[in-house]
Motif scaffolding. Structure first.
Motif, short mmCIF file in Angstrom:
data_model
loop_
_atom_site.label_atom_id
_atom_site.label_comp_id
_atom_site.label_asym_id
_atom_site.label_seq_id
_atom_site.Cartn_x
_atom_site.Cartn_y
_atom_site.Cartn_z
N MET A 1 1.07 -1.34 -0.06
CA MET A 1 -0.27 0.03 0.11
C MET A 1 0.51 1.18 0.20
O MET A 1 0.59 2.22 -0.72
CB MET A 1 -0.76 -0.23 1.45
N GLY A 2 1.84 1.11 0.47
CA GLY A 2 2.74 2.16 0.86
C GLY A 2 3.44 2.85 -0.69
O GLY A 2 3.27 4.13 -0.64
N LEU A 3 3.79 1.90 -1.08
CA LEU A 3 4.43 1.95 -2.49
C LEU A 3 3.44 2.74 -3.60
O LEU A 3 3.79 3.74 -4.24
CB LEU A 3 5.26 0.63 -2.98
N ILE A 4 1.91 1.88 -3.52
CA ILE A 4 1.19 2.71 -4.32
C ILE A 4 0.42 4.26 -4.34
O ILE A 4 0.53 4.77 -5.21
CB ILE A 4 0.10 1.85 -4.13
N SER A 5 0.68 4.18 -2.40
CA SER A 5 0.25 5.46 -2.04
C SER A 5 1.44 6.67 -2.87
O SER A 5 1.31 7.84 -2.72
CB SER A 5 0.08 5.58 -0.74
N ARG A 56 7.20 4.72 3.12
CA ARG A 56 7.06 5.29 1.68
C ARG A 56 5.61 5.75 1.96
O ARG A 56 4.83 6.49 1.22
CB ARG A 56 7.07 3.72 1.23
N ALA A 57 4.40 4.57 2.89
CA ALA A 57 3.16 5.61 3.17
C ALA A 57 2.83 6.94 3.62
O ALA A 57 2.27 7.33 2.85
CB ALA A 57 2.39 4.02 3.63
N LYS A 58 3.62 6.83 4.67
CA LYS A 58 3.63 8.72 5.18
C LYS A 58 4.36 9.47 3.48
O LYS A 58 4.09 10.82 3.97
CB LYS A 58 4.66 8.77 6.78
N ALA A 59 5.11 9.35 3.02
CA ALA A 59 5.65 10.41 2.51
C ALA A 59 4.80 9.71 1.56
O ALA A 59 4.70 11.67 0.85
CB ALA A 59 6.94 9.25 1.30
N GLY A 60 3.74 9.21 0.40
CA GLY A 60 2.75 9.46 -0.65
C GLY A 60 1.34 10.70 0.19
O GLY A 60 1.24 10.64 -0.05
N LEU A 61 1.36 10.10 1.26
CA LEU A 61 -0.19 10.68 2.44
C LEU A 61 0.54 12.31 2.74
O LEU A 61 -0.37 13.05 2.09
CB LEU A 61 -0.08 10.14 4.01
N VAL A 62 2.11 12.66 2.14
CA VAL A 62 2.86 13.61 2.74
C VAL A 62 2.15 14.44 1.11
O VAL A 62 2.07 15.49 0.83
CB VAL A 62 4.00 14.32 2.75
N LEU A 63 2.76 13.51 0.42
CA LEU A 63 2.75 14.05 -1.40
C LEU A 63 1.07 14.69 -1.85
O LEU A 63 0.92 15.11 -3.01
CB LEU A 63 3.10 13.16 -1.67
#
Length: 82
Positions: A1-5, A56-63
């Motif tokens: 999920m983290g990579l997808i986000s 990765r999920a946190k980075a996706g959330l921030v982006l």
């Protein structure tokens, strides 16, 4: 999920840069829901993964959060949101 986000956030960020070009601001109407879906995927990824693998999920959330904020500001400046 983290990579997808994270990938979703990068795609949204590229789309945001394109939507900053004059006469392409209408793309923000599609960009904001797209980034919101990415933020939901990131939130699910944060909730389901172990604490040491949430980067990765946190980075996706921030982006995706940055893209949503910039899209709303861009629409409000251009008169898209009254």
């Amino acid at each position: 999920m983290g990579l997808i986000s994270l990938i979703w956030g990068v795609v949204a960020m590229v789309w945001m840069v394109i939507a900053l070009i004059p006469l392409l601001g209408w793309g923000n109407w599609f960009l904001i829901p797209f980034a919101a879906i990415g933020a939901v995927i990131a939130a699910i990824g944060i909730g389901l993964t172990s604490p040491e693998k949430r980067g990765r999920a946190k980075a996706g959330l921030v982006l995706n959060g940055i893209v949503i904020i910039v899209g709303i500001v861009r629409l409000s400046l251009g008169g898209g949101i009254i």
